[in-house]
Motif scaffolding. Structure first.
Motif, short mmCIF file in Angstrom:
data_model
loop_
_atom_site.label_atom_id
_atom_site.label_comp_id
_atom_site.label_asym_id
_atom_site.label_seq_id
_atom_site.Cartn_x
_atom_site.Cartn_y
_atom_site.Cartn_z
N TYR A 593 9.82 16.18 11.55
CA TYR A 593 10.41 14.89 11.94
C TYR A 593 9.42 13.76 11.65
CZ TYR A 593 7.74 15.38 16.36
OH TYR A 593 6.76 15.52 17.29
N VAL A 594 9.95 12.54 11.64
CA VAL A 594 9.15 11.36 11.31
C VAL A 594 9.43 10.30 12.35
CG1 VAL A 594 8.91 9.49 9.63
CG2 VAL A 594 9.17 11.84 8.82
N VAL A 595 8.37 9.68 12.86
CA VAL A 595 8.53 8.59 13.82
C VAL A 595 8.12 7.29 13.14
CG1 VAL A 595 7.66 7.60 15.98
CG2 VAL A 595 8.15 10.06 15.83
N MET A 596 9.02 6.29 13.23
CA MET A 596 8.73 4.98 12.63
C MET A 596 8.18 4.08 13.72
SD MET A 596 11.60 2.60 10.93
CE MET A 596 11.28 1.24 9.86
N LEU A 597 7.02 3.48 13.46
CA LEU A 597 6.38 2.59 14.44
C LEU A 597 6.34 1.17 13.88
CD1 LEU A 597 3.46 5.05 14.90
CD2 LEU A 597 5.03 4.47 16.72
N GLY A 598 6.34 0.20 14.77
CA GLY A 598 6.24 -1.18 14.29
C GLY A 598 5.61 -2.06 15.34
N LEU A 599 5.24 -3.29 14.94
CA LEU A 599 4.78 -4.26 15.93
C LEU A 599 5.17 -5.66 15.48
CD1 LEU A 599 0.91 -4.92 15.93
CD2 LEU A 599 2.10 -4.07 13.96
N LEU A 600 5.11 -6.60 16.43
CA LEU A 600 5.48 -7.98 16.10
C LEU A 600 4.23 -8.74 15.70
CD1 LEU A 600 7.73 -8.66 19.24
CD2 LEU A 600 8.42 -7.69 17.05
N VAL A 601 4.31 -9.51 14.62
CA VAL A 601 3.14 -10.30 14.20
C VAL A 601 3.55 -11.72 13.83
CG1 VAL A 601 1.93 -8.27 13.26
CG2 VAL A 601 3.27 -9.72 11.72
N GLU A 602 2.54 -12.58 13.85
CA GLU A 602 2.70 -13.92 13.28
C GLU A 602 1.90 -13.92 11.99
OE1 GLU A 602 1.38 -18.50 14.37
OE2 GLU A 602 1.98 -17.16 15.99
N SER A 603 2.59 -14.11 10.84
CA SER A 603 1.89 -14.09 9.56
C SER A 603 2.51 -15.11 8.62
CB SER A 603 1.95 -12.70 8.93
OG SER A 603 1.45 -12.76 7.61
N GLN A 604 1.79 -16.21 8.41
CA GLN A 604 2.27 -17.27 7.53
C GLN A 604 2.39 -16.76 6.09
OE1 GLN A 604 3.64 -19.93 8.56
NE2 GLN A 604 4.03 -20.71 6.51
N ILE A 605 1.45 -15.89 5.71
CA ILE A 605 1.44 -15.39 4.33
C ILE A 605 2.71 -14.62 4.00
CG2 ILE A 605 0.34 -13.52 2.99
CD1 ILE A 605 -2.29 -14.91 3.46
N LEU A 606 3.15 -13.77 4.94
CA LEU A 606 4.38 -13.00 4.68
C LEU A 606 5.58 -13.93 4.51
CD1 LEU A 606 4.23 -9.80 6.92
CD2 LEU A 606 4.00 -9.98 4.44
N VAL A 607 5.60 -15.01 5.27
CA VAL A 607 6.70 -15.97 5.16
C VAL A 607 6.69 -16.61 3.78
CG1 VAL A 607 7.60 -18.16 6.06
CG2 VAL A 607 6.74 -16.41 7.64
N ASP A 639 -0.76 -3.83 2.79
CA ASP A 639 -1.92 -3.21 3.43
C ASP A 639 -2.10 -3.87 4.78
OD1 ASP A 639 -3.31 -1.20 1.87
OD2 ASP A 639 -3.34 -2.75 0.33
N LEU A 640 -1.66 -3.19 5.83
CA LEU A 640 -1.73 -3.80 7.15
C LEU A 640 -3.16 -4.08 7.57
CD1 LEU A 640 0.84 -2.23 9.59
CD2 LEU A 640 0.59 -4.58 8.80
N SER A 641 -4.09 -3.20 7.11
CA SER A 641 -5.47 -3.34 7.57
C SER A 641 -6.08 -4.67 7.11
CB SER A 641 -6.32 -2.19 7.05
OG SER A 641 -6.40 -2.25 5.64
N SER A 642 -5.56 -5.24 6.01
CA SER A 642 -6.17 -6.49 5.52
C SER A 642 -5.16 -7.64 5.45
CB SER A 642 -6.78 -6.25 4.14
OG SER A 642 -5.78 -5.81 3.25
N LEU A 643 -3.99 -7.44 6.04
CA LEU A 643 -2.99 -8.52 6.03
C LEU A 643 -3.40 -9.61 7.01
CD1 LEU A 643 -0.03 -9.45 5.21
CD2 LEU A 643 0.67 -8.44 7.37
N PRO A 644 -3.49 -10.87 6.55
CA PRO A 644 -3.81 -11.94 7.49
C PRO A 644 -2.64 -12.13 8.46
CG PRO A 644 -4.17 -12.63 5.20
CD PRO A 644 -3.39 -11.36 5.16
N CYS A 645 -2.84 -11.72 9.71
CA CYS A 645 -1.76 -11.86 10.70
C CYS A 645 -2.33 -11.76 12.11
CB CYS A 645 -0.69 -10.78 10.49
SG CYS A 645 -1.22 -9.12 10.91
N ILE A 646 -1.55 -12.26 13.07
CA ILE A 646 -1.95 -12.16 14.49
C ILE A 646 -0.95 -11.22 15.17
CG2 ILE A 646 -2.26 -13.47 16.64
CD1 ILE A 646 -2.42 -16.01 14.74
N PRO A 647 -1.41 -10.06 15.70
CA PRO A 647 -0.49 -9.17 16.41
C PRO A 647 -0.05 -9.81 17.73
CG PRO A 647 -2.54 -8.05 15.83
CD PRO A 647 -2.76 -9.51 15.61
N LEU A 648 1.26 -9.79 18.00
CA LEU A 648 1.77 -10.38 19.24
C LEU A 648 2.26 -9.30 20.21
CD1 LEU A 648 3.80 -13.37 17.69
CD2 LEU A 648 1.41 -13.35 18.45
#
Length: 743
Positions: A593-607, A639-648
């Motif tokens: 089985y596979v579990v999908m995980l996620g979190l909310l972030v603020e990231s201007q770059i992704l926008v 690459d989440l490890s280097s994505l400029p973002c703020i985890p909320l």
């Protein structure tokens, strides 16, 4: 219809159909999913990033204004994209503007944009390559100005040299001669005027793990010295189709960063206003460049960027230190005997511009140990012949020392994600443990004792180097059948084959990959006849999971659930359903089985990388509503490890996909997310925990992972306060997953 066209390569038409299907029925998730996948091809993400790059737009606009006002009034825009440069020229006062675009999607988009900006009377759009434009058939006469931004990270990769040679020969007025005064109405000019290409040698673990197999043993499987893995960019020299000899990377965001081992150096300059120079580029002998090393480290790549000189006062740099929309070109270093370099050494290379690409070849290192220049690290392949006699002698000497007379050198070209997979130790160790557990649970005890003795004999035999032996287990009753249908190159079948009485089946398709697997099998005292290639006789996907013998079921079937891009593989649940019918009692599908995980972030770059933000960034030109029809709410290869973002928020479980017990799966669920920091939610990055069984878990966001991550980018940011809860609605249909915020 659309899917079929897409597979056949008619991406433009396919997207047209998907786009219509999505417009007619916005809830039709299959069409939507396919449209996202196709839209990523049709309107490449860099269009959004470039149109949002206000600095780049201002500099191009200023250069175009200046030259048009000085008298260059007839303009051809080559590779117009959305038409923005043509509109700058028209606004600056050009009398006639022609623009050509090869992509049907982009051409239609440009037509809409030009009409919306009320310039269709002043700009003539052509759906064709500039190389096919004829006078007077398509444009009435030669123009005085060509504007273009058909440059990629390696400058020449979009064919700018070929198109400008043709433009100077057939479409442009003659250039102004030196010292000639008077008006410009009768002379021709190109923007950009020229470019300077720069490079720098770097150490970078992230690049290394995608281009060099850095380990000799993978979960007990020894990789023999006569197998030479290379990435496509490196081996493109001899192949028929032109492959880009570089990959691209935003070096400022590369996970783990990089270390400069040399100063930045000039590679070449090119004058786009000099026809002779453009023509000689392709035929010129390679330039030899010699760069002193300034820092000690591991030579992983030459990183390349350029400065585009639009005119004598306006320029754009794509350097890693600049805040721009540009990525850099990465020439991974492969095939050196020794990658460690230190101050005093010199990195040598040959630079040329062949068949549309900037090529950097024959990279080698001159050591500082001796007064006489001795090549410290020589290339193992044919390139070394161009390095002069010492290199040939060294190379010959090295081969005498290392090669057994019978060892065949096998070159195996792998995608960079496949190389990263081979370098992913936890993945292979995890599979080995999980397979061993399943096989043990299926094996009667008497047989297990025999297998233990057998393993003992095997290790004795390897240690003593003795030859043949009687194998007590292989003569025993039926072997266990293991089928690996994971994507791409995989050594899991060979690992399975070392676990005792197993007949492994591999689904690799390329002959080169099959030969390589055969050589690895032999090197591990595993008769290569034992390894079967499954797709040799299989015509279509549905037949792929059928049984090897009508009376025999599979003990283990290995599926690939996650694409390297971070999305769930298409049709994976259908494949799992077929697989469950083909398992023997007690057999298992991996992963279970596979579990999908996620979190909310603020990231201007992704926008900014997903949609054009209003008209201000495009200097008042209205483009956003048209190109944003192709915005894709899912960003892949992150690459989440280097994505400029703020985890909320903290990570939460979004979805569980069970391949072994499907009744546990739900098609929709609501997930409450606790906000732990105030801000604006702009995106929901997600990744997976892949469970081979209850205990053995692979994490697609880990440092060793060959998988990248993905993110859902919201249409509109949502303001949240710390302590609040946000409810996400997660829908799962076939392999399509959608995540939306419940308002």
């Amino acid at each position: 219809m659309g899917e079929h066209l897409f597979r056949m390569g008619f991406r433009d038409e396919a997207a047209g159909y998907f786009h219509k299907a999505v417009k007619l029925n916005p809830d039709f998730s299959d069409a939507k999913e396919n449209f996202y996948r196709v839209a990523n091809w049709l309107v490449e993400r860099w269009h959004f990033i470039m149109l949002n790059d206000i600095k780049r737009n201002k500099i191009y606009n200023a250069a175009i204004q200046k030259v048009v006002r000085s008298g260059y009034k007839s303009v051809l825009d080559i590779g117009t994209g959305t038409g923005i440069l043509s509109m700058f020229a028209k606004k600056a006062g050009a009398h006639s503007v022609y623009a050509c675009e090869l992509s049907k999607t982009m051409y239609e988009l440009a037509c809409d944009v030009v009409a919306a900006n009320e310039m269709e009377a002043g700009i003539k759009l052509l759906h064709m390559k500039s190389l096919d434009i004829e006078i007077p058939k398509h444009i009435p006469e030669r123009v005085s100005l060509v504007v273009t931004e058909t440059v990629d990270a390696g400058l020449f990769g979009e064919g700018i040299v070929e198109s400008l040679i043709h433009a100077w020969d057939c479409l442009l007025l003659q250039p102004k001669t030196k010292g000639e005064d008077g008006s410009c109405e009768k002379c021709g000019k190109v923007i950009p005027a020229s470019a300077v290409i720069f490079g720098m040698a770097v150490e970078c673990a992230e690049i290394r793990r995608h281009h060099r197999v850095g380990i000799k043993d993978i979960a007990g499987i020894h990789l023999p010295a006569n197998v030479n893995f290379q990435s496509p960019a490196y081996s493109s020299l001899d192949s028929e189709e032109a492959v880009e000899p570089y990959t691209t990377e935003k070096m400022s965001r590369v996970p783990g960063g990089y270390l400069a081992l040399t100063e930045c150096f000039e590679i070449m300059t090119v004058d786009f206003n000099n026809l002779q120079e453009l023509k000689s580029l392709a035929t010129k002998k390679p330039d030899k460049i010699d760069i002193p090393v300034t820092k000690e480290g591991i030579l992983d790549a030459i990183v390349v960027w350029f400065v585009l000189q639009l005119d004598d006062e306006h320029s754009l740099s794509t350097s890693p230190g600049e805040e721009t929309c540009w990525e850099q070109a990465v020439y991974a270093v492969q095939d050196l005997a020794d990658y460690r370099i230190k101050p005093g050494d010199h990195v040598m290379m040959e630079v040329s511009c062949q068949d549309c690409y900037l090529r950097i070849q024959g990279i080698h290192v001159l050591g500082s140990e001796h007064e006489m220049d001795v090549v410290k690290s020589f290339t193992k392949n044919k390139d070394s012949l161009s390095l002069g006699n010492e290199a040939e002698l060294c190379s010959a000497l090295a081969n005498l020392q290392t090669s057994k007379p019978d060892s065949v050198e096998q070159m195996c070209v792998l995608e960079s994600t496949e190389i990263a997979l081979l370098n992913n130790i936890p993945y292979h160790e995890g599979f080995k443990m999980a397979m061993r557990k399943v096989l043990s649970s299926l094996t009667p005890e008497k047989l297990l004792q025999a297998m233990d003795m057998d393993t003992q004999c095997q290790s004795d035999e390897i240690n003593s180097g003795s030859g043949q032996k009687e194998n007590s287990v292989l003569s025993a009753p039926d072997p266990y059948y293991v089928l690996d249908v994971s994507e791409g190159f995989s050594i899991l079948p060979i690992i399975a084959g070392t676990l005792g009485q197993v007949k492994p089946y591999s689904s690799v398709e390329k002959d080169q990959h099959r030969i390589t697997l055969g050589l690895i099998s032999e090197a591990n005292h595993f008769p290569k006849e034992m390894l079967q290639f499954w797709l040799r006789h299989v015509e279509d996907e549905s037949a792929m999971l059928q049984r090897p013998k009508s009376d025999k079921l599979w003990s283990i079937i290995i599926l690939d659930v996650i694409e390297p891009s971070g999305l769930i593989q298409q049709e994976i649940m259908e494949k799992a359903a077929i697989s469950r019918c083909l398992l023997q009692s007690g057999g298992k599908i991996f992963p279970q089985y596979v579990v999908m995980l996620g979190l909310l972030v603020e990231s201007q770059i992704l926008v900014e990388e997903s949609a054009v933000q209003g008209t201000e960034r495009t200097l008042g030109v209205n483009i956003a509503p048209f190109i944003n029809q192709f915005q894709v709410p899912i960003r892949v290869f992150l690459d989440l490890s280097s994505l400029p973002c703020i985890p909320l928020s903290k990570p939460v479980e979004l979805l569980r996909l069970d391949l072994m017990t499907p009744y546990l799966n739900t098609s929709s669920r609501e997930v409450k997310v606790h906000i732990c920091k105030s801000g604006q939610v702009t995106a929901i990055p997600f990744w997976y925990h892949v469970y081979l069984d209850e205990e053995i878990r692979l994490d697609t966001s880990s440092e060793a992972s060959h998988w990248k991550q993905a993110a859902v980018v919201l249409d509109n940011p949502i303001q949240v306060e710390m302590g609040e809860e946000l409810v996400l609605s997660v829908q799962h249909h076939k392999s399509n997953v959608s995540i939306t915020v419940k308002q």
